[in-house]
Design a protein around this motif. Structure first.
Motif, short mmCIF file in Angstrom:
data_model
loop_
_atom_site.label_atom_id
_atom_site.label_comp_id
_atom_site.label_asym_id
_atom_site.label_seq_id
_atom_site.Cartn_x
_atom_site.Cartn_y
_atom_site.Cartn_z
N GLU A 1 42.51 -1.92 5.11
CA GLU A 1 42.40 -0.89 4.57
C GLU A 1 43.37 -0.09 5.43
OE1 GLU A 1 39.79 -0.20 1.36
OE2 GLU A 1 40.89 -1.62 0.30
N GLY A 2 44.99 0.54 4.10
CA GLY A 2 45.24 1.63 5.57
C GLY A 2 46.52 1.49 6.38
N LYS A 3 47.01 2.18 6.97
CA LYS A 3 47.62 2.54 7.60
C LYS A 3 47.25 1.81 8.89
CE LYS A 3 50.70 6.54 6.88
NZ LYS A 3 51.37 7.74 6.48
N SER A 4 45.68 1.66 9.55
CA SER A 4 45.35 0.92 10.94
C SER A 4 44.55 -0.17 10.36
CB SER A 4 44.61 2.15 12.09
OG SER A 4 45.83 2.57 12.21
N PHE A 5 44.37 -1.11 11.65
CA PHE A 5 43.91 -2.27 10.92
C PHE A 5 41.91 -1.75 11.56
CE2 PHE A 5 42.02 -5.86 13.41
CZ PHE A 5 41.49 -7.03 12.54
N SER A 6 42.43 -1.39 12.06
CA SER A 6 40.61 -0.75 13.00
C SER A 6 40.76 -0.39 14.40
CB SER A 6 39.79 -1.76 13.49
OG SER A 6 38.71 -1.53 13.89
N ALA A 7 40.71 1.72 14.14
CA ALA A 7 40.85 1.61 15.91
C ALA A 7 39.57 1.84 16.40
CB ALA A 7 40.50 3.19 14.99
N GLY A 8 39.08 0.55 15.95
CA GLY A 8 37.98 1.13 17.40
C GLY A 8 36.46 1.15 17.13
N LEU A 9 36.15 0.82 17.94
CA LEU A 9 34.26 1.60 17.90
C LEU A 9 33.97 3.43 17.34
CD1 LEU A 9 31.08 1.35 18.04
CD2 LEU A 9 31.66 2.38 20.13
N ASP A 10 33.30 3.91 16.06
CA ASP A 10 33.44 5.12 16.07
C ASP A 10 33.06 5.81 17.07
OD1 ASP A 10 32.21 7.58 14.71
OD2 ASP A 10 32.05 6.45 12.63
N ARG A 11 33.76 7.10 17.62
CA ARG A 11 32.50 7.30 18.95
C ARG A 11 31.51 8.17 18.08
NH1 ARG A 11 36.84 8.35 23.02
NH2 ARG A 11 38.39 6.43 22.45
N GLN A 12 31.15 8.51 17.61
CA GLN A 12 29.57 9.18 17.22
C GLN A 12 28.44 8.50 17.30
OE1 GLN A 12 29.35 9.28 12.08
NE2 GLN A 12 27.21 9.86 12.98
N ALA A 13 29.33 6.70 18.48
CA ALA A 13 28.21 5.65 18.44
C ALA A 13 27.69 6.90 19.84
CB ALA A 13 28.51 4.74 18.81
N PHE A 14 28.44 7.15 20.62
CA PHE A 14 27.97 8.26 21.96
C PHE A 14 27.85 9.48 22.09
CE2 PHE A 14 31.53 5.29 22.01
CZ PHE A 14 30.91 4.29 23.42
N THR A 15 27.20 10.05 20.85
CA THR A 15 26.73 11.59 20.46
C THR A 15 25.26 11.30 20.47
OG1 THR A 15 26.71 10.91 18.22
CG2 THR A 15 28.83 12.14 19.40
N PRO A 16 24.32 12.14 21.19
CA PRO A 16 22.83 11.35 20.99
C PRO A 16 22.97 11.97 19.62
CG PRO A 16 23.45 13.85 22.33
CD PRO A 16 24.54 13.54 21.31
N GLU A 17 22.78 11.86 18.68
CA GLU A 17 22.61 12.05 17.59
C GLU A 17 22.83 10.32 16.74
OE1 GLU A 17 26.25 13.89 16.74
OE2 GLU A 17 23.94 14.09 17.64
N GLY A 18 23.98 9.51 17.57
CA GLY A 18 24.34 8.59 16.65
C GLY A 18 24.73 8.08 15.65
#
Length: 259
Positions: A58-75
């Protein structure tokens, strides 16, 4: 009919066509482990009557990839962060990545033909998700990129084999190592895109392709897909043998002699 609607993934069924939609346009359909589990569940939930699966965002992008939150200490809430995973054992890390890959592996099953309808950004995990499908119809604003190396990582979501098969080793290496964008015209020229259309014609083009794929008898498509998928890995004579066996099954079926 919606069979699944959770964690940024919706699965709907319309007779012999299933549609899997990424439903978080506010974040450009960024991906997470929960989304990957939902995608894997969608694959397991397909009724046996489904012949074509359409993947869209949905929207203007198919998928911008992995959510960068995955790389934060809290995930992500309720999930181990990627930093925590890195501190685990080799066995645990391997099994976790294998679980993530399940979201990207079922699209090439021989009993279905999968079509990615791709617009806007398809980056990293988004690019690999598009590559997971058999066919790609793309809008003229598409931007493919494999950005994992810029993060010090590698593409690990089953995208390296289909990318290399489509564009060849040298071009695949260049695309992955540089992380550059591949736009619509080049994507079609390289074989990444089966068809490029204006963005407002994307859905109609996918419907037309789905209808064309549904026109032949199902078993003939299944047998042909199985032959083509194995063609590059089999020796020539083994492939000829497989063709003969497949054709024998089809002839017997058409003659009403199959079991």
């Amino acid at each position: 009919m919606a069979l699944l609607d959770k964690d940024g993934v919706r699965l709907t069924i319309d007779d012999t066509v299933a549609t899997v939609t990424l439903t978080n346009p506010a974040k450009r359909n960024a991906q997470s482990p929960a989304l990957w589990r939902a995608l894997a569940e969608a694959g397991r939930s397909l009724p046996g009557t489904v012949r074509v699966v359409v993947l869209r965002g949905e929207g203007k992008s198919f998928s911008a990839g992995l959510d960068r939150q995955a790389f934060t200490p809290e995930g992500f809430e309720g999930e181990p962060s990627f930093l925590d995973l890195a501190r685990g054992s080799d066995e645990d890390l391997d099994s976790t990545i294998a679980e993530y890959q399940e979201a990207f592996t079922w699209w090439r099953r021989n009993d279905i033909v999968s079509i990615a309808a791709v617009q806007g950004h398809a980056i990293g995990a988004g690019f690999q998700l598009a590559l997971a499908c058999d066919l790609r119809v793309v809008a003229d604003d598409v931007q493919f990129a494999m950005r994992e190396t810029s993060l010090g990582l590698v593409p690990d979501l089953a995208g390296t084999q289909p990318l290399t098969a489509l564009v060849g080793y040298a071009r695949a290496l260049e695309i992955c190592a540089t992380g550059r964008f591949v736009h619509a015209e080049e994507a079609e020229r390289l074989g990444l895109a089966n068809l490029v259309v204006p963005a407002d014609e994307l859905d109609a083009a996918v419907r037309d392709l789905s209808a064309a794929l549904l026109a032949p008898p199902r078993d003939a498509v299944i047998e042909t897909k199985a032959l083509l998928r194995a063609a590059t890995s089999r020796p020539y004579d083994d492939q000829r043998t497989a063709e003969r066996a497949a054709q024998a099954r089809r002839l017997r079926d058409l003659a009403g002699l199959s079991d």
